[in-house]
Write a protein that holds these residues in place. Structure first.
Motif, PDB file in Angstrom:
ATOM      1  N   PRO A  52      31.778  -7.234  99.809  1.00 55.56           N
ATOM      2  CA  PRO A  52      30.855  -7.445  98.692  1.00 55.56           C
ATOM      3  C   PRO A  52      29.491  -6.804  98.946  1.00 55.56           C
ATOM      4  O   PRO A  52      29.008  -6.778 100.082  1.00 55.56           O
ATOM      5  CB  PRO A  52      30.735  -8.972  98.610  1.00 55.56           C
ATOM      6  N   ILE A  53      28.878  -6.285  97.892  1.00 52.21           N
ATOM      7  CA  ILE A  53      27.523  -5.729  97.963  1.00 52.21           C
ATOM      8  C   ILE A  53      26.649  -6.528  96.998  1.00 52.21           C
ATOM      9  O   ILE A  53      26.846  -6.474  95.788  1.00 52.21           O
ATOM     10  CB  ILE A  53      27.502  -4.241  97.568  1.00 52.21           C
ATOM     11  N   ARG A  54      25.704  -7.261  97.549  1.00 50.88           N
ATOM     12  CA  ARG A  54      24.827  -8.080  96.716  1.00 50.88           C
ATOM     13  C   ARG A  54      23.355  -7.783  96.973  1.00 50.88           C
ATOM     14  O   ARG A  54      22.474  -8.359  96.329  1.00 50.88           O
ATOM     15  CB  ARG A  54      25.119  -9.566  96.942  1.00 50.88           C
ATOM     16  N   SER A  55      23.101  -6.887  97.936  1.00 52.02           N
ATOM     17  CA  SER A  55      21.734  -6.460  98.223  1.00 52.02           C
ATOM     18  C   SER A  55      21.783  -5.039  98.763  1.00 52.02           C
ATOM     19  O   SER A  55      22.846  -4.560  99.197  1.00 52.02           O
ATOM     20  CB  SER A  55      21.072  -7.381  99.249  1.00 52.02           C
ATOM     21  N   VAL A  56      20.637  -4.369  98.763  1.00 54.28           N
ATOM     22  CA  VAL A  56      20.584  -3.015  99.305  1.00 54.28           C
ATOM     23  C   VAL A  56      20.969  -3.027 100.780  1.00 54.28           C
ATOM     24  O   VAL A  56      21.602  -2.086 101.283  1.00 54.28           O
ATOM     25  CB  VAL A  56      19.179  -2.412  99.092  1.00 54.28           C
ATOM     26  N   ALA A  57      20.625  -4.094 101.480  1.00 51.41           N
ATOM     27  CA  ALA A  57      20.951  -4.195 102.903  1.00 51.41           C
ATOM     28  C   ALA A  57      22.453  -4.150 103.155  1.00 51.41           C
ATOM     29  O   ALA A  57      22.908  -3.697 104.218  1.00 51.41           O
ATOM     30  CB  ALA A  57      20.360  -5.476 103.480  1.00 51.41           C
ATOM     31  N   ASP A  58      23.256  -4.596 102.175  1.00 51.03           N
ATOM     32  CA  ASP A  58      24.711  -4.605 102.329  1.00 51.03           C
ATOM     33  C   ASP A  58      25.307  -3.198 102.337  1.00 51.03           C
ATOM     34  O   ASP A  58      26.483  -3.018 102.685  1.00 51.03           O
ATOM     35  CB  ASP A  58      25.359  -5.418 101.210  1.00 51.03           C
ATOM     36  N   LEU A  59      24.525  -2.203 101.939  1.00 51.26           N
ATOM     37  CA  LEU A  59      25.017  -0.828 101.942  1.00 51.26           C
ATOM     38  C   LEU A  59      25.110  -0.263 103.353  1.00 51.26           C
ATOM     39  O   LEU A  59      25.897   0.649 103.618  1.00 51.26           O
ATOM     40  CB  LEU A  59      24.100   0.074 101.107  1.00 51.26           C
ATOM     41  N   LYS A  60      24.313  -0.796 104.254  1.00 49.61           N
ATOM     42  CA  LYS A  60      24.221  -0.252 105.598  1.00 49.61           C
ATOM     43  C   LYS A  60      25.554  -0.337 106.336  1.00 49.61           C
ATOM     44  O   LYS A  60      26.170  -1.396 106.421  1.00 49.61           O
ATOM     45  CB  LYS A  60      23.139  -0.987 106.394  1.00 49.61           C
ATOM     46  N   GLY A  61      25.988   0.823 106.806  1.00 50.38           N
ATOM     47  CA  GLY A  61      27.213   0.886 107.595  1.00 50.38           C
ATOM     48  C   GLY A  61      28.483   1.054 106.790  1.00 50.38           C
ATOM     49  O   GLY A  61      29.561   1.243 107.372  1.00 50.38           O
ATOM     50  N   LEU A  62      28.407   0.990 105.463  1.00 45.97           N
ATOM     51  CA  LEU A  62      29.610   1.149 104.641  1.00 45.97           C
ATOM     52  C   LEU A  62      30.151   2.568 104.748  1.00 45.97           C
ATOM     53  O   LEU A  62      29.428   3.547 104.546  1.00 45.97           O
ATOM     54  CB  LEU A  62      29.303   0.842 103.172  1.00 45.97           C
ATOM     55  N   ARG A  63      31.429   2.690 105.054  1.00 47.24           N
ATOM     56  CA  ARG A  63      32.084   3.995 105.121  1.00 47.24           C
ATOM     57  C   ARG A  63      32.797   4.229 103.791  1.00 47.24           C
ATOM     58  O   ARG A  63      33.758   3.526 103.467  1.00 47.24           O
ATOM     59  CB  ARG A  63      33.079   4.015 106.274  1.00 47.24           C
ATOM     60  N   ARG A 113      24.780  12.453 100.673  1.00 44.56           N
ATOM     61  CA  ARG A 113      23.533  12.831 101.341  1.00 44.56           C
ATOM     62  C   ARG A 113      22.394  11.887 100.961  1.00 44.56           C
ATOM     63  O   ARG A 113      21.611  11.462 101.810  1.00 44.56           O
ATOM     64  CB  ARG A 113      23.187  14.268 100.951  1.00 44.56           C
ATOM     65  N   PHE A 114      22.343  11.515  99.687  1.00 44.52           N
ATOM     66  CA  PHE A 114      21.307  10.585  99.239  1.00 44.52           C
ATOM     67  C   PHE A 114      21.552   9.182  99.794  1.00 44.52           C
ATOM     68  O   PHE A 114      20.628   8.517 100.273  1.00 44.52           O
ATOM     69  CB  PHE A 114      21.262  10.552  97.712  1.00 44.52           C
ATOM     70  N   LEU A 115      22.782   8.728  99.768  1.00 44.68           N
ATOM     71  CA  LEU A 115      23.093   7.357 100.161  1.00 44.68           C
ATOM     72  C   LEU A 115      22.913   7.107 101.652  1.00 44.68           C
ATOM     73  O   LEU A 115      22.766   5.951 102.079  1.00 44.68           O
ATOM     74  CB  LEU A 115      24.524   7.007  99.733  1.00 44.68           C
ATOM     75  N   THR A 116      22.885   8.154 102.464  1.00 45.68           N
ATOM     76  CA  THR A 116      22.630   7.948 103.892  1.00 45.68           C
ATOM     77  C   THR A 116      21.253   7.337 104.129  1.00 45.68           C
ATOM     78  O   THR A 116      21.024   6.725 105.180  1.00 45.68           O
ATOM     79  CB  THR A 116      22.730   9.274 104.675  1.00 45.68           C
ATOM     80  N   ARG A 117      20.342   7.482 103.164  1.00 46.08           N
ATOM     81  CA  ARG A 117      19.016   6.890 103.299  1.00 46.08           C
ATOM     82  C   ARG A 117      19.083   5.365 103.353  1.00 46.08           C
ATOM     83  O   ARG A 117      18.138   4.716 103.783  1.00 46.08           O
ATOM     84  CB  ARG A 117      18.132   7.320 102.126  1.00 46.08           C
ATOM     85  N   PHE A 118      20.207   4.814 102.897  1.00 42.73           N
ATOM     86  CA  PHE A 118      20.382   3.360 102.884  1.00 42.73           C
ATOM     87  C   PHE A 118      21.460   2.922 103.873  1.00 42.73           C
ATOM     88  O   PHE A 118      21.957   1.802 103.804  1.00 42.73           O
ATOM     89  CB  PHE A 118      20.717   2.897 101.470  1.00 42.73           C
ATOM     90  N   GLY A 119      21.811   3.821 104.785  1.00 46.61           N
ATOM     91  CA  GLY A 119      22.751   3.482 105.840  1.00 46.61           C
ATOM     92  C   GLY A 119      24.209   3.681 105.500  1.00 46.61           C
ATOM     93  O   GLY A 119      25.094   3.352 106.311  1.00 46.61           O
ATOM     94  N   VAL A 120      24.511   4.218 104.309  1.00 48.11           N
ATOM     95  CA  VAL A 120      25.903   4.496 103.934  1.00 48.11           C
ATOM     96  C   VAL A 120      26.436   5.646 104.786  1.00 48.11           C
ATOM     97  O   VAL A 120      25.709   6.604 105.098  1.00 48.11           O
ATOM     98  CB  VAL A 120      26.005   4.849 102.439  1.00 48.11           C
ATOM     99  N   VAL A 121      27.704   5.567 105.177  1.00 40.35           N
ATOM    100  CA  VAL A 121      28.348   6.613 105.960  1.00 40.35           C
ATOM    101  C   VAL A 121      29.349   7.342 105.070  1.00 40.35           C
ATOM    102  O   VAL A 121      30.432   6.826 104.790  1.00 40.35           O
ATOM    103  CB  VAL A 121      29.076   6.019 107.189  1.00 40.35           C
ATOM    104  N   PRO A 122      28.996   8.547 104.580  1.00 39.61           N
ATOM    105  CA  PRO A 122      29.929   9.293 103.724  1.00 39.61           C
ATOM    106  C   PRO A 122      31.108   9.824 104.539  1.00 39.61           C
ATOM    107  O   PRO A 122      30.927  10.293 105.676  1.00 39.61           O
ATOM    108  CB  PRO A 122      29.084  10.453 103.192  1.00 39.61           C
ATOM    109  N   VAL A 123      32.306   9.743 103.974  1.00 43.59           N
ATOM    110  CA  VAL A 123      33.511  10.228 104.646  1.00 43.59           C
ATOM    111  C   VAL A 123      34.232  11.184 103.709  1.00 43.59           C
ATOM    112  O   VAL A 123      34.404  10.900 102.521  1.00 43.59           O
ATOM    113  CB  VAL A 123      34.446   9.064 105.031  1.00 43.59           C
TER     114      VAL A 123
END
Length: 358
Positions: A174-185, A194-204
Motif C-alpha cells: 500500500p502507498i498512503r504517503s510519499v514516504a511509502d514510495l521509497k524503495g519500491l521496485r 528518472r523523476f521518481l528516483t527523487r522519491f526513492g523509487v527504483v525503476p526496473v
C-alpha cells in the motif's frame, strides 16, 4: 491477437532472415518507383506496437483491421505486439533500417534519438486529462515541433500523436504517503522512472511479457506504467493488491512512426487512409480509457484504492516543476516545449472548471 488477423507465427529468427533477403533484393532493384496500379501485388507493411496482445486488441487492432478492409486489397498491414519482432528498446532503429515498416509507441521507451523524446510517454504532470494531449499537439504547437525534430533524423517519419491512460502506481504494497514510495521496485518508463528516483523509487526495465511473473516472484513491487484500465485488461490487477489514485501524469503520450522511404512510396489515397486509421485509433482510446478508469476503480474489485493527501502530493507536483526547468535547460527546443506546457497549464487553471478544479 485473434486468429482472424494476419499470421503471427513468424519467429524472430525467420523474420530477420526474411528481412535481410528483402533488403538485399531491394538493393539490386531499380530506384525508379513505378506508379501504383491495382493490378500490382498488394503493398504489405509490418507494424509493431509497444502493447502486448491483450492491450493491442484495444489500442490499435480495431483501426488496423478497418484499414485493411478499407484498403480493398491494395495494402495490408500485419500487426505485431510488444517485443514480438524486435525488443521495445530497438523499435526506433528497426523502423529506421526498414526491418519494420511502422511502429506505434512512445518516443521515450523506443529510444528515439531526438531531444524531445523525453516528453513522450509520461513526462511528469504534463497533462491532467487525456484530451490535454491532442490539444497540446494540435493547438499549442507540439505537432510542428515533433515534425521539426524528426525531420532532422534520417529514415523515420513521425506521423501522429495521441493520448492513452494516466500513470498510477499499481502495487503489492500500500502507498498512503510519499514516504511509502521509497524503495519500491516498479516497472516504468525511462523519463517517469528518472523523476521518481527523487522519491526513492527504483525503476526496473524488463520485457513487457515478463512483468506479471516478476511481480509474482517479488522481483517487482508493481508498476507505474498505466491506469486502472490497463491493469485489469492485461492481468496486472490479478497479481497486485493496491491502486494509488494520485497519478504522475494524466495521459500517456504516444505516436505513430513509419519508415520514411516506405511512407513516401505510398500513393496519396493510402496515406490519407492511414491518417484516418490513426485518428480512429486515437478516438477509440479516448472513450475506452475514459470509461475504463472509472469503471474499474468502482467495480473492478481486485485492487484496494489508496490516496496520498492532496497537500502532501503537492510536494511531488512542485518537484516536477523543478524537473521541467532542468529539462528546459538542456536545449532550445526542449525549452520551447516546457514553455508551451507552462502556458497550457496556466491557461487551464485560469479557465477553471471543467478544465481544472481548485
Amino acid at each position: 491477437m485473434n486468429s482472424d488477423g494476419p499470421s503471427k507465427k513468424l519467429n524472430k529468427r525467420e523474420f530477420l532472415k526474411s528481412a535481410g533477403l528483402v533488403t538485399a533484393t531491394a538493393a539490386g532493384a531499380t530506384t525508379l518507383a513505378a506508379p501504383y496500379v491495382k493490378a500490382q501485388s498488394p503493398i504489405t507493411w509490418r507494424l509493431q506496437t509497444y502493447a502486448g496482445p491483450a492491450l493491442a486488441e484495444h489500442v490499435i487492432k480495431p483501426s488496423i483491421d478497418a484499414f485493411n478492409k478499407a484498403a480493398n486489397g491494395e495494402m495490408t498491414i500485419e500487426l505485431f505486439t510488444a517485443d514480438q519482432l524486435v525488443p521495445q528498446g530497438e523499435l526506433f532503429r528497426a523502423v529506421q533500417s526498414g526491418t519494420i515498416d511502422a511502429a506505434q509507441s512512445d518516443d521515450d521507451s523506443m529510444a528515439s534519438p531526438v531531444d524531445v523524446a523525453i516528453f513522450g510517454a509520461y513526462f511528469p504532470f504534463a497533462s491532467r486529462y487525456s484530451l490535454d494531449v491532442p490539444v497540446l499537439w494540435n493547438w499549442y504547437g507540439l505537432k510542428e515541433i515533433w515534425q521539426e525534430a524528426y525531420g532532422e533524423v534520417q529514415g523515420v517519419t513521425w506521423l501522429s500523436a495521441g493520448a492513452w491512460d494516466p500513470c498510477n502506481f499499481v502495487t503489492t504494497k500500500p502507498i498512503r504517503s510519499v514516504a511509502d514510495l521509497k524503495g519500491l521496485r516498479v516497472f516504468t518508463f525511462p523519463t517517469g522512472g528518472r523523476f521518481l528516483t527523487r522519491f526513492g523509487v527504483v525503476p526496473v526495465t524488463l520485457p513487457w511479457e515478463d512483468i506479471e511473473v516478476a511481480i509474482q516472484t517479488g522481483e517487482l513491487d508493481g508498476v507505474a506504467w498505466c491506469g486502472a484500465t490497463e491493469a485489469y485488461t492485461v492481468g496486472w490487477a490479478d497479481v497486485n493488491k493496491y491502486y494509488l489514485t494520485n497519478n504522475i501524469n494524466g495521459a500517456w503520450a504516444g505516436s505513430y512512426f513509419a519508415n520514411t522511404e516506405k511512407w513516401n512510396a505510398l500513393p496519396e489515397h493510402l496515406k490519407t487512409l492511414f491518417n484516418l486509421a490513426m485518428d480512429s485509433s486515437h478516438y477509440y482510446r479516448q472513450h475506452w480509457y475514459w470509461w475504463g478508469e472509472a469503471h474499474y476503480r468502482t467495480t473492478g474489485g481486485k485492487l484496494e484504492l489508496t490516496t496520498i493527501p492532496e497537500a502532501e502530493w503537492k510536494t511531488v507536483e512542485d518537484e516536477a516543476l523543478k524537473f521541467w526547468d532542468e529539462i528546459a535547460a538542456t536545449g532550445e527546443r526542449n525549452k520551447k516545449v516546457v514553455d508551451i506546457l507552462k502556458n497550457y497549464a496556466e491557461t487551464m487553471r485560469k479557465a477553471g472548471a471543467p478544465y481544472r478544479y481548485g
